[in-house]
Design a protein around this motif. Structure first.
Motif, PDB file in Angstrom:
ATOM      1  N   CYS A   1       1.063  -1.242  -0.086  1.00 20.41           N
ATOM      2  CA  CYS A   1      -0.153   0.017  -0.165  1.00 20.41           C
ATOM      3  C   CYS A   1       0.848   1.103  -0.012  1.00 20.41           C
ATOM      4  O   CYS A   1       0.330   2.306   0.504  1.00 20.41           O
ATOM      5  CB  CYS A   1      -1.054   0.095   1.078  1.00 20.41           C
ATOM      6  N   ASN A   2       2.017   1.206  -0.512  1.00 23.45           N
ATOM      7  CA  ASN A   2       2.873   2.238  -0.662  1.00 23.45           C
ATOM      8  C   ASN A   2       2.531   2.694  -2.213  1.00 23.45           C
ATOM      9  O   ASN A   2       3.296   2.085  -3.098  1.00 23.45           O
ATOM     10  CB  ASN A   2       4.380   1.677  -0.558  1.00 23.45           C
ATOM     11  N   THR A   3       2.118   3.925  -2.507  1.00 24.55           N
ATOM     12  CA  THR A   3       1.960   4.085  -3.649  1.00 24.55           C
ATOM     13  C   THR A   3       2.244   5.735  -3.972  1.00 24.55           C
ATOM     14  O   THR A   3       2.384   6.547  -3.053  1.00 24.55           O
ATOM     15  CB  THR A   3       0.289   4.313  -3.991  1.00 24.55           C
ATOM     16  N   GLU A   4       2.390   6.166  -5.166  1.00 22.63           N
ATOM     17  CA  GLU A   4       2.685   7.443  -5.450  1.00 22.63           C
ATOM     18  C   GLU A   4       1.719   8.621  -4.979  1.00 22.63           C
ATOM     19  O   GLU A   4       2.064   9.551  -4.734  1.00 22.63           O
ATOM     20  CB  GLU A   4       2.760   7.649  -7.232  1.00 22.63           C
ATOM     21  N   TYR A   5       0.299   8.070  -4.994  1.00 26.30           N
ATOM     22  CA  TYR A   5      -0.618   9.190  -4.471  1.00 26.30           C
ATOM     23  C   TYR A   5      -0.723   9.133  -3.067  1.00 26.30           C
ATOM     24  O   TYR A   5      -1.453  10.104  -2.618  1.00 26.30           O
ATOM     25  CB  TYR A   5      -2.027   8.607  -5.212  1.00 26.30           C
ATOM     26  N   ALA A   6      -0.297   7.912  -2.577  1.00 21.99           N
ATOM     27  CA  ALA A   6      -0.523   7.902  -0.982  1.00 21.99           C
ATOM     28  C   ALA A   6       0.569   7.113  -0.200  1.00 21.99           C
ATOM     29  O   ALA A   6       0.398   5.930  -0.009  1.00 21.99           O
ATOM     30  CB  ALA A   6      -1.726   7.394  -0.716  1.00 21.99           C
ATOM     31  N   PRO A   7       1.711   7.610  -0.364  1.00 26.10           N
ATOM     32  CA  PRO A   7       2.973   6.726   0.036  1.00 26.10           C
ATOM     33  C   PRO A   7       2.989   6.823   1.563  1.00 26.10           C
ATOM     34  O   PRO A   7       2.642   7.365   2.266  1.00 26.10           O
ATOM     35  CB  PRO A   7       4.142   7.731  -0.532  1.00 26.10           C
ATOM     36  N   TRP A   8       3.720   5.560   2.006  1.00 26.89           N
ATOM     37  CA  TRP A   8       4.026   5.487   3.613  1.00 26.89           C
ATOM     38  C   TRP A   8       5.363   6.355   3.704  1.00 26.89           C
ATOM     39  O   TRP A   8       6.417   6.296   2.877  1.00 26.89           O
ATOM     40  CB  TRP A   8       4.228   4.172   3.910  1.00 26.89           C
ATOM     41  N   HIS A   9       5.389   6.646   5.069  1.00 24.07           N
ATOM     42  CA  HIS A   9       6.780   7.212   5.458  1.00 24.07           C
ATOM     43  C   HIS A   9       7.233   6.242   6.819  1.00 24.07           C
ATOM     44  O   HIS A   9       6.241   6.169   7.773  1.00 24.07           O
ATOM     45  CB  HIS A   9       6.718   8.512   6.141  1.00 24.07           C
ATOM     46  N   ILE A  10       8.343   5.793   6.818  1.00 27.53           N
ATOM     47  CA  ILE A  10       8.834   4.980   7.891  1.00 27.53           C
ATOM     48  C   ILE A  10       9.605   5.735   8.706  1.00 27.53           C
ATOM     49  O   ILE A  10      10.477   6.177   8.476  1.00 27.53           O
ATOM     50  CB  ILE A  10       9.361   3.755   7.596  1.00 27.53           C
ATOM     51  N   ILE A  11       9.074   6.086  10.146  1.00 28.93           N
ATOM     52  CA  ILE A  11       9.784   7.190  10.896  1.00 28.93           C
ATOM     53  C   ILE A  11      10.509   6.445  11.967  1.00 28.93           C
ATOM     54  O   ILE A  11       9.855   5.870  12.715  1.00 28.93           O
ATOM     55  CB  ILE A  11       8.571   8.051  11.547  1.00 28.93           C
ATOM     56  N   PRO A  12      11.656   6.649  11.985  1.00 28.93           N
ATOM     57  CA  PRO A  12      12.338   6.073  13.296  1.00 28.93           C
ATOM     58  C   PRO A  12      11.837   6.644  14.393  1.00 28.93           C
ATOM     59  O   PRO A  12      11.954   8.135  14.766  1.00 28.93           O
ATOM     60  CB  PRO A  12      13.877   6.740  13.124  1.00 28.93           C
ATOM     61  N   ALA A  13      11.262   5.879  15.332  1.00 30.59           N
ATOM     62  CA  ALA A  13      10.550   6.505  16.587  1.00 30.59           C
ATOM     63  C   ALA A  13      10.894   6.081  17.889  1.00 30.59           C
ATOM     64  O   ALA A  13      10.195   6.369  18.761  1.00 30.59           O
ATOM     65  CB  ALA A  13       9.069   6.284  16.227  1.00 30.59           C
ATOM     66  N   ASP A  14      12.065   5.554  17.958  1.00 25.78           N
ATOM     67  CA  ASP A  14      12.628   5.514  19.510  1.00 25.78           C
ATOM     68  C   ASP A  14      12.616   6.853  20.243  1.00 25.78           C
ATOM     69  O   ASP A  14      12.586   6.383  21.304  1.00 25.78           O
ATOM     70  CB  ASP A  14      13.835   4.475  19.490  1.00 25.78           C
ATOM     71  N   ARG A  15      13.041   7.672  19.488  1.00 21.16           N
ATOM     72  CA  ARG A  15      13.264   8.824  20.202  1.00 21.16           C
ATOM     73  C   ARG A  15      12.177   9.982  19.709  1.00 21.16           C
ATOM     74  O   ARG A  15      11.925  10.236  18.854  1.00 21.16           O
ATOM     75  CB  ARG A  15      14.482   9.574  20.109  1.00 21.16           C
ATOM     76  N   ASN A  16      11.249  10.559  20.770  1.00 21.41           N
ATOM     77  CA  ASN A  16      10.316  11.388  20.700  1.00 21.41           C
ATOM     78  C   ASN A  16      10.744  12.656  19.825  1.00 21.41           C
ATOM     79  O   ASN A  16       9.754  12.881  18.944  1.00 21.41           O
ATOM     80  CB  ASN A  16       9.763  11.421  21.904  1.00 21.41           C
ATOM     81  N   TRP A  17      11.754  13.023  20.376  1.00 20.69           N
ATOM     82  CA  TRP A  17      11.789  14.418  19.550  1.00 20.69           C
ATOM     83  C   TRP A  17      12.090  14.288  18.173  1.00 20.69           C
ATOM     84  O   TRP A  17      11.737  15.081  17.559  1.00 20.69           O
ATOM     85  CB  TRP A  17      13.122  15.124  20.352  1.00 20.69           C
ATOM     86  N   TYR A  18      12.787  13.299  17.932  1.00 25.84           N
ATOM     87  CA  TYR A  18      13.329  13.107  16.612  1.00 25.84           C
ATOM     88  C   TYR A  18      12.019  12.656  15.616  1.00 25.84           C
ATOM     89  O   TYR A  18      11.772  13.132  14.473  1.00 25.84           O
ATOM     90  CB  TYR A  18      14.297  11.913  16.345  1.00 25.84           C
ATOM     91  N   ARG A  19      11.386  11.982  16.175  1.00 22.32           N
ATOM     92  CA  ARG A  19      10.019  11.666  15.611  1.00 22.32           C
ATOM     93  C   ARG A  19       9.234  12.467  15.097  1.00 22.32           C
ATOM     94  O   ARG A  19       8.761  12.835  13.983  1.00 22.32           O
ATOM     95  CB  ARG A  19       9.280  10.262  16.519  1.00 22.32           C
ATOM     96  N   ASP A  20       9.090  13.453  16.170  1.00 25.33           N
ATOM     97  CA  ASP A  20       7.997  14.542  16.322  1.00 25.33           C
ATOM     98  C   ASP A  20       8.594  15.550  14.945  1.00 25.33           C
ATOM     99  O   ASP A  20       7.791  16.051  14.226  1.00 25.33           O
ATOM    100  CB  ASP A  20       7.866  15.317  17.467  1.00 25.33           C
ATOM    101  N   LEU A  21      10.007  15.598  15.089  1.00 27.87           N
ATOM    102  CA  LEU A  21      10.715  16.572  14.072  1.00 27.87           C
ATOM    103  C   LEU A  21      10.310  16.168  12.345  1.00 27.87           C
ATOM    104  O   LEU A  21       9.856  16.819  11.647  1.00 27.87           O
ATOM    105  CB  LEU A  21      12.050  16.682  14.335  1.00 27.87           C
ATOM    106  N   MET A  22      10.608  14.780  12.437  1.00 29.62           N
ATOM    107  CA  MET A  22      10.461  14.315  11.023  1.00 29.62           C
ATOM    108  C   MET A  22       8.951  14.257  10.589  1.00 29.62           C
ATOM    109  O   MET A  22       8.931  14.825   9.596  1.00 29.62           O
ATOM    110  CB  MET A  22      11.069  12.697  11.104  1.00 29.62           C
ATOM    111  N   VAL A  23       8.181  13.866  11.315  1.00 28.80           N
ATOM    112  CA  VAL A  23       6.670  13.996  11.122  1.00 28.80           C
ATOM    113  C   VAL A  23       6.149  15.337  10.887  1.00 28.80           C
ATOM    114  O   VAL A  23       5.711  15.789   9.834  1.00 28.80           O
ATOM    115  CB  VAL A  23       5.893  13.443  12.324  1.00 28.80           C
ATOM    116  N   GLY A  24       6.612  16.448  11.608  1.00 31.79           N
ATOM    117  CA  GLY A  24       6.169  17.684  11.279  1.00 31.79           C
ATOM    118  C   GLY A  24       6.794  18.310  10.133  1.00 31.79           C
ATOM    119  O   GLY A  24       6.222  18.863   9.349  1.00 31.79           O
TER     120      GLY A  24
END
Lengths: 267, 267
Positions: free
Chosen positions: A217-240
């Motif tokens: 379900c990884n498509t040009e029109y609706a791709p997935w992002h795999i976010i490294p999420a062990d550290r909250n600050w980094y996760r929030d920064l990447m998502v933002g």
């Protein structure tokens, strides 16, 4: 759509073990936290512009293992956004009425209209995750759903929706620490369910289910992002950052005034 | 699914001029009317069985030109069915909230749950009919919808829904007579809208739009039936028979009693 970091190559097998659960620059924590503050204000402004522009329904969708940080991400990233204008929807086990319909029925009802932002805390992907791992439907049934979901997301984006999907990727060790913290901390005990340990025992099955979801379900029109999420600050920064960059691609604008309004004097 | 009469060959071009708008046996009128009476009672029983069986959502969908007889068909065929158990939904021009969402959003919300029958009086097909003929959306937009609709109906049927679609096929002459009757008959004048004549002037454009719909959205899992509809009794008879036959294919059954109920004496 510009290629984003963290989007797996389209049509290729996804092995989660190839993807880090940790930040790339451990030294950047203080700088990162400062950037998050700025990002929140940028997103607040962008959200006002989405409402004024009124052309795009925006869907932000989060999936993660238990204790993966979905709630925390939403609270942090959308901290400054007008809470009246953003709708967060959590999808739990379906009720009787929902079970009487196809699995996309309750999802479709909650979709944002133009000029609105909706955040999905879990989603239709549960119907190829917990449903698969816990055998809540036969394989004959759930294996057709990857195509259904791609077709559904294609229709939505053809009709103007912007879909931004995040998988919060944590390590098995990190989950252990977080679940232990929930058990030990009296203020977090309410978040702990006995079922969390059952699901943890199925960790490998869930990882395999995530991998197939991230691949199919990884498509040009609706791709997935795999976010490294062990550290909250980094996760929030990447998502933002990803949300901000995607919204900036839309060419949002304040609509022109009605004819005869500009320059008029109110008497 | 057994091959039904009136289903066009799959994947082939549909020319409506090849399809009769008249009954096959004009002499059969009295016999036909008698059979309809029996059909109504059969459908009443089948409907009770659908509710008791509780496994299938049933969707009956009707499209037709203006004055094509959609209301009359529903009233006649479902005359004996418990009105509490059947839901008829008419789709008119979308309101502001509906227009803020994709065109399938309002449709999906109205879909029947398991053990329920819903009748669509017009449907998502309007989004490739009036929308196309009246230029309510650019071609770039509506031309993608045939695939959306097939994918949507596939998902619904994969998840257990039974979809029975009817196109009521009337001649241009028959429409003229019916519209004239609406104008001339004081009890029918309320049904006449000035827009009906505008749409009639676009008859050929509508026929072309119907043909593409009947060709591109005619699938094994949700076939179209083209019903000769100039004569009401024949139309009702064919629609009633097709619904009855399709429901009889489902293997509907009254569920077994709970364990320990059978043979028990109430004291």
């Amino acid at each position: 759509m510009a290629k984003q970091p963290f989007i797996p190559p389209f049509g290729k097998e996804v092995k989660l073990s190839d993807y880090s659960t940790r930040e790339a620059e451990p030294a950047g924590r203080d700088k990162g936290k400062k950037e998050i503050e700025e990002l929140r204000l940028e997103l607040e402004e962008l959200h006002e512009l989405i409402v004024a522009d009124g052309r795009f329904p925006i869907l932000v969708l989060l999936q993660a293992p238990d204790a993966g940080g979905k709630d925390g991400t939403i609270r942090s990233v959308f901290d400054e956004v007008d809470p009246l204008g953003v709708n967060s929807v959590g999808f739990k086990a379906p009720n009787d009425e929902e079970l009487a319909h196809d699995y996309l029925w309750r999802i479709h009802r909650q979709m944002p209209g133009k000029g609105h932002v909706t955040i999905f805390n879990r989603s239709h992907y549960e119907d190829v995750l917990v449903v698969r791992v816990r055998n809540l439907a036969p394989k004959e049934r759930w294996k057709k759903r990857y195509d259904h979901i791609n077709n559904f997301e294609r229709m939505l984006t053809d009709e103007g929706m912007v879909i931004i999907k995040f998988f919060l990727h944590i390590s098995k060790d990190e989950q252990r620490e977080r679940l232990q913290e929930r058990i030990d901390n009296p203020k977090k005990q309410w978040k702990f369910r006995a079922g969390d340990l059952e699901d943890r025992a199925l960790w490998e099955d869930y990882q395999a289910a995530y991998e197939e979801m991230l691949e199919r379900c990884n498509t040009e029109y609706a791709p997935w992002h795999i976010i490294p999420a062990d550290r909250n600050w980094y996760r929030d920064l990447m998502v933002g950052r990803i949300i901000r960059d995607r919204l900036n691609e839309l060419g949002l604008r304040y609509p022109p005034p009605e004819p005869g309004v500009a320059g008029r004097t109110v008497v």
